[in-house]
Design a protein around this motif. Structure first.
Motif, PDB file in Angstrom:
ATOM      1  N   ASN A  38     -24.084  23.992  40.428  1.00  0.00           N
ATOM      2  CA  ASN A  38     -23.491  23.619  39.149  1.00  0.00           C
ATOM      3  C   ASN A  38     -23.563  22.101  38.985  1.00  0.00           C
ATOM      4  OD1 ASN A  38     -21.635  22.967  37.058  1.00  0.00           O
ATOM      5  ND2 ASN A  38     -20.465  24.830  37.443  1.00  0.00           N
ATOM      6  N   TRP A  39     -24.379  21.648  38.024  1.00  0.00           N
ATOM      7  CA  TRP A  39     -24.560  20.208  37.769  1.00  0.00           C
ATOM      8  C   TRP A  39     -23.220  19.518  37.535  1.00  0.00           C
ATOM      9  CZ3 TRP A  39     -23.306  16.983  33.705  1.00  0.00           C
ATOM     10  CH2 TRP A  39     -23.943  15.735  33.664  1.00  0.00           C
ATOM     11  N   ALA A  40     -22.339  20.170  36.792  1.00  0.00           N
ATOM     12  CA  ALA A  40     -21.062  19.547  36.430  1.00  0.00           C
ATOM     13  C   ALA A  40     -20.196  19.282  37.657  1.00  0.00           C
ATOM     14  CB  ALA A  40     -20.313  20.435  35.434  1.00  0.00           C
ATOM     15  N   VAL A  41     -20.192  20.212  38.619  1.00  0.00           N
ATOM     16  CA  VAL A  41     -19.408  20.016  39.845  1.00  0.00           C
ATOM     17  C   VAL A  41     -19.957  18.807  40.610  1.00  0.00           C
ATOM     18  CG1 VAL A  41     -18.775  21.014  42.090  1.00  0.00           C
ATOM     19  CG2 VAL A  41     -18.730  22.444  40.039  1.00  0.00           C
ATOM     20  N   GLY A  42     -21.287  18.725  40.743  1.00  0.00           N
ATOM     21  CA  GLY A  42     -21.899  17.601  41.447  1.00  0.00           C
ATOM     22  C   GLY A  42     -21.675  16.287  40.725  1.00  0.00           C
ATOM     23  N   LEU A  86     -22.383  29.724  30.787  1.00  0.00           N
ATOM     24  CA  LEU A  86     -21.855  28.450  30.285  1.00  0.00           C
ATOM     25  C   LEU A  86     -20.430  28.189  30.779  1.00  0.00           C
ATOM     26  CD1 LEU A  86     -23.414  26.478  28.518  1.00  0.00           C
ATOM     27  CD2 LEU A  86     -22.147  27.326  26.543  1.00  0.00           C
ATOM     28  N   HIS A  87     -19.644  29.282  30.908  1.00  0.00           N
ATOM     29  CA  HIS A  87     -18.232  29.109  31.276  1.00  0.00           C
ATOM     30  C   HIS A  87     -18.075  28.452  32.651  1.00  0.00           C
ATOM     31  CE1 HIS A  87     -19.538  32.933  32.978  1.00  0.00           C
ATOM     32  NE2 HIS A  87     -18.522  32.882  33.835  1.00  0.00           N
ATOM     33  N   HIS A  88     -19.057  28.675  33.546  1.00  0.00           N
ATOM     34  CA  HIS A  88     -18.964  28.046  34.873  1.00  0.00           C
ATOM     35  C   HIS A  88     -18.956  26.518  34.748  1.00  0.00           C
ATOM     36  CE1 HIS A  88     -19.433  31.809  36.926  1.00  0.00           C
ATOM     37  NE2 HIS A  88     -20.601  32.050  36.375  1.00  0.00           N
ATOM     38  N   TYR A  89     -19.656  26.013  33.752  1.00  0.00           N
ATOM     39  CA  TYR A  89     -19.751  24.561  33.543  1.00  0.00           C
ATOM     40  C   TYR A  89     -18.532  24.043  32.795  1.00  0.00           C
ATOM     41  CZ  TYR A  89     -24.594  24.880  35.099  1.00  0.00           C
ATOM     42  OH  TYR A  89     -25.726  25.085  35.862  1.00  0.00           O
ATOM     43  N   LEU A  90     -18.125  24.791  31.754  1.00  0.00           N
ATOM     44  CA  LEU A  90     -17.052  24.300  30.881  1.00  0.00           C
ATOM     45  C   LEU A  90     -15.683  24.347  31.551  1.00  0.00           C
ATOM     46  CD1 LEU A  90     -18.284  25.788  27.478  1.00  0.00           C
ATOM     47  CD2 LEU A  90     -18.645  23.498  28.418  1.00  0.00           C
ATOM     48  N   VAL A 149     -15.217  23.081  34.420  1.00  0.00           N
ATOM     49  CA  VAL A 149     -15.157  21.863  35.240  1.00  0.00           C
ATOM     50  C   VAL A 149     -14.520  20.742  34.419  1.00  0.00           C
ATOM     51  CG1 VAL A 149     -16.522  20.113  36.453  1.00  0.00           C
ATOM     52  CG2 VAL A 149     -17.194  22.532  36.581  1.00  0.00           C
ATOM     53  N   GLU A 150     -13.547  20.082  35.025  1.00  0.00           N
ATOM     54  CA  GLU A 150     -12.816  19.024  34.318  1.00  0.00           C
ATOM     55  C   GLU A 150     -13.769  17.909  33.878  1.00  0.00           C
ATOM     56  OE1 GLU A 150      -9.116  15.909  35.000  1.00  0.00           O
ATOM     57  OE2 GLU A 150      -9.477  17.475  36.499  1.00  0.00           O
ATOM     58  N   GLY A 151     -13.702  17.569  32.614  1.00  0.00           N
ATOM     59  CA  GLY A 151     -14.535  16.486  32.072  1.00  0.00           C
ATOM     60  C   GLY A 151     -15.831  16.979  31.445  1.00  0.00           C
ATOM     61  N   MET A 152     -16.174  18.249  31.666  1.00  0.00           N
ATOM     62  CA  MET A 152     -17.429  18.787  31.131  1.00  0.00           C
ATOM     63  C   MET A 152     -17.206  19.357  29.733  1.00  0.00           C
ATOM     64  SD  MET A 152     -20.611  19.192  31.950  1.00  0.00           S
ATOM     65  CE  MET A 152     -22.045  20.059  31.321  1.00  0.00           C
ATOM     66  N   GLU A 153     -18.048  18.971  28.807  1.00  0.00           N
ATOM     67  CA  GLU A 153     -17.936  19.470  27.434  1.00  0.00           C
ATOM     68  C   GLU A 153     -19.267  20.044  26.995  1.00  0.00           C
ATOM     69  OE1 GLU A 153     -16.640  16.155  25.116  1.00  0.00           O
ATOM     70  OE2 GLU A 153     -14.877  15.808  26.397  1.00  0.00           O
ATOM     71  N   GLN A 154     -19.200  20.913  25.988  1.00  0.00           N
ATOM     72  CA  GLN A 154     -20.432  21.559  25.526  1.00  0.00           C
ATOM     73  C   GLN A 154     -21.399  20.535  24.935  1.00  0.00           C
ATOM     74  OE1 GLN A 154     -19.697  25.383  23.964  1.00  0.00           O
ATOM     75  NE2 GLN A 154     -21.708  25.615  23.025  1.00  0.00           N
ATOM     76  N   SER A 155     -20.863  19.413  24.472  1.00  0.00           N
ATOM     77  CA  SER A 155     -21.733  18.384  23.893  1.00  0.00           C
ATOM     78  C   SER A 155     -22.727  17.837  24.922  1.00  0.00           C
ATOM     79  CB  SER A 155     -20.890  17.236  23.335  1.00  0.00           C
ATOM     80  OG  SER A 155     -20.107  16.648  24.367  1.00  0.00           O
ATOM     81  N   PHE A 156     -22.379  17.918  26.224  1.00  0.00           N
ATOM     82  CA  PHE A 156     -23.314  17.472  27.269  1.00  0.00           C
ATOM     83  C   PHE A 156     -24.625  18.236  27.180  1.00  0.00           C
ATOM     84  CE2 PHE A 156     -20.827  15.089  30.703  1.00  0.00           C
ATOM     85  CZ  PHE A 156     -19.779  14.758  29.849  1.00  0.00           C
ATOM     86  N   PHE A 157     -24.506  19.557  26.883  1.00  0.00           N
ATOM     87  CA  PHE A 157     -25.710  20.397  26.794  1.00  0.00           C
ATOM     88  C   PHE A 157     -26.535  20.019  25.571  1.00  0.00           C
ATOM     89  CE2 PHE A 157     -22.995  22.937  29.530  1.00  0.00           C
ATOM     90  CZ  PHE A 157     -23.884  23.495  30.432  1.00  0.00           C
ATOM     91  N   SER A 158     -25.864  19.881  24.425  1.00  0.00           N
ATOM     92  CA  SER A 158     -26.626  19.585  23.200  1.00  0.00           C
ATOM     93  C   SER A 158     -27.261  18.192  23.282  1.00  0.00           C
ATOM     94  CB  SER A 158     -25.728  19.706  21.961  1.00  0.00           C
ATOM     95  OG  SER A 158     -24.563  18.934  22.137  1.00  0.00           O
ATOM     96  N   GLU A 159     -26.552  17.242  23.876  1.00  0.00           N
ATOM     97  CA  GLU A 159     -27.126  15.896  24.015  1.00  0.00           C
ATOM     98  C   GLU A 159     -28.305  15.887  24.995  1.00  0.00           C
ATOM     99  OE1 GLU A 159     -23.778  13.545  25.152  1.00  0.00           O
ATOM    100  OE2 GLU A 159     -22.821  13.745  23.177  1.00  0.00           O
ATOM    101  N   ALA A 160     -28.193  16.684  26.060  1.00  0.00           N
ATOM    102  CA  ALA A 160     -29.270  16.734  27.058  1.00  0.00           C
ATOM    103  C   ALA A 160     -30.535  17.347  26.465  1.00  0.00           C
ATOM    104  CB  ALA A 160     -28.818  17.523  28.287  1.00  0.00           C
ATOM    105  N   ILE A 161     -30.371  18.425  25.692  1.00  0.00           N
ATOM    106  CA  ILE A 161     -31.561  19.084  25.131  1.00  0.00           C
ATOM    107  C   ILE A 161     -32.158  18.218  24.013  1.00  0.00           C
ATOM    108  CG2 ILE A 161     -30.455  20.554  23.361  1.00  0.00           C
ATOM    109  CD1 ILE A 161     -33.238  21.615  25.821  1.00  0.00           C
ATOM    110  N   THR A 162     -31.315  17.472  23.295  1.00  0.00           N
ATOM    111  CA  THR A 162     -31.817  16.537  22.273  1.00  0.00           C
ATOM    112  C   THR A 162     -32.623  15.419  22.936  1.00  0.00           C
ATOM    113  OG1 THR A 162     -29.918  16.992  20.848  1.00  0.00           O
ATOM    114  CG2 THR A 162     -31.134  14.951  20.423  1.00  0.00           C
TER     115      THR A 162
END
Length: 474
Positions: free
Chosen positions: A108-112, A425-429, A431-444
C-alpha cells in the motif's frame, strides 16, 4: 575527489543494492592489488579504523582497514536487511546506516509514503545527513526502489522528496523497477502511478527497469549458456562466479535479474570510481540528457549481458557492441527507440576503447537514430579504462527517448481498470492523511507526461531527411 551515497528502499531495492556492493567490492579488489585506500574506493566506500572509538575514517593513501559502504538501507520488514547483516557483506554496513520495521507496508503506497514516511521522517533525515557528512564533496544520491510494492513505491518516493528538501543541490538518480502486467500484487498499478507523480516532480533522472524485460533477458542468457547459440560459453574460471569472491550459498530466484541491475549501476558509476581518458561527471548525465525537467526518464541498455553465474558469450567485437546497445534485446525496458524520437543519448564505455572508436561508431549509427531537430549533436560520451571483471569492454547506453510513452500508457490503462471500479480504494483511504485527490492528481500528472512525449513524437514527421544525392547521368 567526489563521493556518492546509495539509498536502498524496500525488499527489491535492498536486494539489488546488496548485489551492487558485492560486485563493486570485487571490481575494486581486481584492480587494487596493493590494498591501499585510493580515490576510486573513496567514491563509494569509507575506510574506517575500528581501533578508534569514534570509528574515525582513514585518509586516502593509507592501508585499507575496514571498508564501509556509503549507503542507507531502509525497509519496513526486517527480512532482507537481516539477511544482508548475516551474509558475507555484514561488515560493510553498520547499524547507523540501517532502518527497519517489522510489519511492512502491505503493498500500500499510502502506508509507505504517509504512515511510515511521517513516523520515520526524522530518523531517515538523520541517517542521510550522517552519510552526507562522511563525504568531502557529495556529488550524487542513487535511490534504488521498486514501483509495485508499498515500501518501495511509497516510502521510496517519500525519501526522494526528503533528499530534495535536505540536499537540493545534490543530483538525484533513481533506479525504479516497474512491475509487469502479470504482477502478483493486485494494487501495483495504484502504487506505480502514485509513485510516478513523485518521480516526475522530485528526481533529476529516472532509469526505468521493467520486470518483464529482466525475465526475458535472463531467459535469453540461459539459452545461450545451454548451447542454444553457437559459440556461446560459460567461463568457469571467472572471478564473478556465484559462490566466489563474496557470495555464498546457492543462487536465489532473483539473483540473476538483480545482478543485471547491479551491472547497470556499476557501469553508470564507473567514471566516478575509476580513471578514464574521457571521464563523465555524474552531474553531466542530467545536465546533458534532460532538456525538459519532467522528461527525465532514460532508457538503459547494456552490453554484454551476463548474470550472476557469469554465463557470457565470447566478447563481442567493439563495433558489434555499439550496435547491440541500440537493439531491443539489450534494453532493460521493452521499447522501440529507433521508431521514436531521441532527445539525447549517453554512451558510457569501459575498457580499452579509444575516443576514435567512439566517434566512428556514433557517425556509423547516427543516420539510423532519429534525433530531435534542435539537438542533432545530443551525444554525451564517457570512457572508463577499467572494464568489468571477466570482460574486455562493456557499454551502457542511456537514451532520453519518447519510446517510454507506451510503457506509461500501459500503466495508465491498468490503473484506470481498477480505479473505474474503485477497486481496493478503501485500503488506501483508511490511511491517515490519504485522500482520493491523490489518485486524481497522480493520474493527471501521468497523463500530462504522456501528452508531453506525444507532442514531441508528433514533430518526428517534420524531421528533414538527408538531401537526395545527385545521380550522375550516364
Amino acid at each position: 575527489m567526489t563521493q556518492s551515497v546509495v539509498v536502498q528502499v524496500g525488499q527489491c531495492g535492498n536486494q539489488i543494492g546488496c548485489r551492487f556492493w558485492d560486485l563493486a567490492l570485487r571490481e575494486h579488489a581486481h584492480v587494487n592489488k596493493k590494498g591501499l585506500y585510493d580515490e576510486a574506493l573513496g567514491s563509494f566506500f569509507r575506510n574506517v579504523d575500528s581501533r578508534n572509538r569514534d570509528g574515525g575514517a582513514c585518509g586516502v593513501g593509507g592501508r585499507i582497514q575496514h571498508l564501509k559502504a556509503r549507503a542507507v538501507l531502509v525497509d519496513m520488514e526486517e527480512g532482507v536487511v537481516n539477511e544482508i547483516l548475516q551474509g558475507p557483506l555484514r561488515d560493510v554496513f553498520d547499524s547507523a546506516q540501517l532502518l527497519t520495521d517489522v510489519s511492512g507496508s502491505g503493498n500500500n503506497w499510502a502506508v509507505g509514503h504517509l504512515t511510515y514516511g511521517s513516523a520515520y521522517r526524522d530518523q531517515i533525515v538523520d541517517k542521510l545527513r550522517k552519510a552526507a557528512e562522511h563525504c568531502d564533496c557529495l556529488q550524487c544520491f542513487f535511490l534504488i526502489h521498486s514501483m509495485g510494492g508499498g515500501t518501495g513505491s511509497g516510502l521510496g518516493t517519500r525519501v526522494l522528496g526528503l533528499l530534495e528538501e535536505e540536499f537540493p543541490e545534490v543530483c538525484r538518480i533513481v533506479t525504479s523497477i516497474y512491475p509487469s502486467a502479470e504482477d502478483d500484487v493486485i494494487t501495483s498499478p495504484y502504487n506505480s502511478v502514485l509513485a510516478m507523480r513523485e518521480l516526475t516532480e522530485h528526481a533529476d533522472c529516472v532509469l526505468p527497469v521493467e520486470n518483464q524485460s529482466m525475465v526475458d533477458i535472463v531467459n535469453k542468457i540461459k539459452l545461450m549458456s545451454h548451447g542454444a547459440k553457437l559459440g556461446s560459453m560459460i567461463r568457469r574460471d571467472s572471478t564473478v562466479i556465484s559462490g566466489q569472491g563474496g557470495l555464498s550459498g546457492p543462487e536465489k530466484p532473483f539473483d540473476a535479474m538483480n545482478n543485471i541491475m547491479a551491472n547497470l549501476l556499476l557501469n553508470i558509476t564507473s567514471s566516478a570510481r575509476f580513471e578514464g581518458s574521457l571521464n563523465m561527471d555524474l552531474n553531466e548525465i542530467a545536465m546533458n540528457l534532460v532538456p525538459f525537467p519532467r522528461l527525465h526518464y532514460l532508457v538503459p541498455s547494456l552490453t554484454p549481458l551476463y548474470t550472476l553465474a557469469d554465463v557470457s558469450v565470447p566478447t563481442r567485437r567493439l563495433d558489434q557492441m555499439f550496435s547491440d546497445a541500440f537493439s531491443k534485446d539489450h534494453q532493460l525496458i521493452r521499447a522501440d527507440p529507433k521508431h521514436s524520437l531521441y532527445l539525447a543519448c549517453a554512451l558510457m564505455v569501459r575498457g580499452n576503447v579509444q575516443v576514435s572508436d567512439l566517434r566512428r561508431n556514433i557517425e556509423r549509427l547516427r543516420p539510423s537514430l532519429p534525433f530531435v531537430s534542435w539537438n542533432q549533436e545530443g551525444w554525451k560520451t564517457g570512457l572508463c579504462s577499467v572494464p568489468p571483471v571477466g570482460h574486455t569492454h562493456s557499454l551502457l547506453a542511456l537514451a532520453n527517448n519518447t519510446c517510454v510513452k507506451p510503457t506509461f500508457m500501459e500503466l495508465r490503462e491498468r490503473f484506470t481498470k481498477l480505479y473505474r471500479k474503485k477497486a481496493h480504494l478503501h485500503h488506501y483511504l483508511h490511511v491517515e492523511g490519504m485522500e482520493q485527490s491523490f489518485f486524481s492528481e497522480a493520474i493527471t500528472s501521468l497523463s500530462s507526461l504522456i501528452e508531453e512525449y506525444h507532442q514531441l513524437d508528433s514533430t518526428k514527421a517534420r524531421l528533414i531527411p538527408d538531401a537526395p544525392r545527385l545521380s550522375i547521368a550516364r
